[in-house]
Design a protein around this motif. Structure first.
Motif: not given
Ligand SMILES: [Zn+2]
Length: 319
Positions: A237-239, A247-252, A230-235
């Motif tokens: 599972p996009t890491i 890297l997060c595929e959503e927010c970078g 999980y990405c702590t920013h987007c919440r």
């Molecule tokens: Zn993210």
């Protein structure tokens, strides 16, 4: 520095993120998290208020005690040691109109929105803790009476009736109530140095609180939890792994600790031991060498060789 395990609130937050949005399990855990954080806020109010406790006689205060007698573990919010009596202090952060029915032993809240809610009677819990401390001190050859005080810390709470056996008050009355209890025990037994010795003994005998895996504690089916890192920013599972980083595929967002966090979440949810394969399927990282590296970074205990190797959290860690 990589954390060694998740706290109870971190484990709940992780579980909530991974459960389907409208599932009853998720709303149950959300309520549980709300209650636990409210309890922690209440305890902080209590600790702050106790600064106003000033006595000519000697005393010691010990917070967040995890003690045990044989297989009987207890957690006591606060313990005030004075030369005449030891006082177990417990806080409850419950708002609304609060009632103790002394005939039935029932404790309930009347709330304008939710109506009547029956809850575990905190007076019975504190009676149990007083009994525990009496036995504990006796077992360690310390002759000191034990009493208890129950403190309601919610700002919006009103005590409509009180329990018979345990002194009960709201935060602003606490200091006066403590002095009333102390005055009930006229004979001082201990000096400053002996109180300090008792304090050190209690501190040395603290047993780490062992958290049950969340699925066991709340009877939740393992398959309900979403997998991934999980990405702590987007919440979400996009890491994913990108060359030498994550890297997060959503927010970078770049977060090298995210995969370690996912492994710790696996332990908090399901317990251990765990195999490389299980972590692969939980994180969605399909590379056994990458997973092996993660498990090695976390300094876990190991058993078994090579492909049969299992990993578990080292014991006696603070959670
Ligand atoms: Zn993210």
């Amino acid at each position: 520095m990589i954390k060694l395990s998740l706290s109870r609130t971190e484990a709940l937050e992780a579980a909530i993120r991974r459960l389907p949005t409208h599932s009853p399990e998720r709303s149950f855990l959300e309520k549980e998290l709300y209650n636990i954080t409210a309890g922690m806020r209440g305890e902080q109010r209590l600790m702050k208020k106790l600064i106003e406790f000033y006595s000519q006689e000697k005393y010691e205060i010990i917070w967040n005690n995890s003690l045990s007698l044989g297989n009987w573990p207890v957690q006591i919010d606060g313990l005030l040691l004075t030369s005449r009596v030891a006082i177990v202090i417990e806080s409850k952060n419950i708002s609304g109109e609060l009632h103790f029915d002394n005939d039935t032993g029932e404790f309930y809240r009347i709330d304008s929105l939710a109506g009547k809610t029956v809850m575990d009677n905190p007076a019975i819990q504190i009676e149990k803790h007083v009994r525990f401390m009496k036995n504990w001190l006796r077992e360690h050859a310390i002759i000191l009476p034990v009493d208890g005080l129950l403190v309601f810390t919610a700002k919006q709470s009103e005590l409509k009736s009180l329990p018979q056996n345990i002194r009960t008050c709201r935060t602003h009355q606490m200091i006066e109530r403590l002095f009333q209890i102390i005055n009930d025990y006229p004979t001082p037994t201990y000096t400053k140095s002996s109180l300090l010795t008792i304090r050190r003994l209690i501190e040395n005998k603290q047993t780490p609180y062992i958290q049950k895996p969340l699925i066991e504690q709340y009877s939740i089916q393992p398959y309900l939890f979403n997998t991934g890192v999980y990405c702590t920013h987007c919440r979400t599972p996009t890491i994913k792994k990108h060359r030498r980083t994550w890297l997060c595929e959503e927010c970078g967002l770049e977060d090298k600790k995210a995969p370690h966090q996912a492994v710790l979440e696996h332990f908090a949810l399901f317990g251990g031991p765990v195999s490389n394969k299980e972590i692969r399927s939980f994180t969605g990282i399909n590379d056994r060498h990458v997973i092996k590296r993660l498990l090695t970074d976390l300094d876990l205990s190991k058993e078994g060789a090579k492909k049969n190797r299992n990993y578990f959290l080292k014991k006696n860690r603070d959670t």
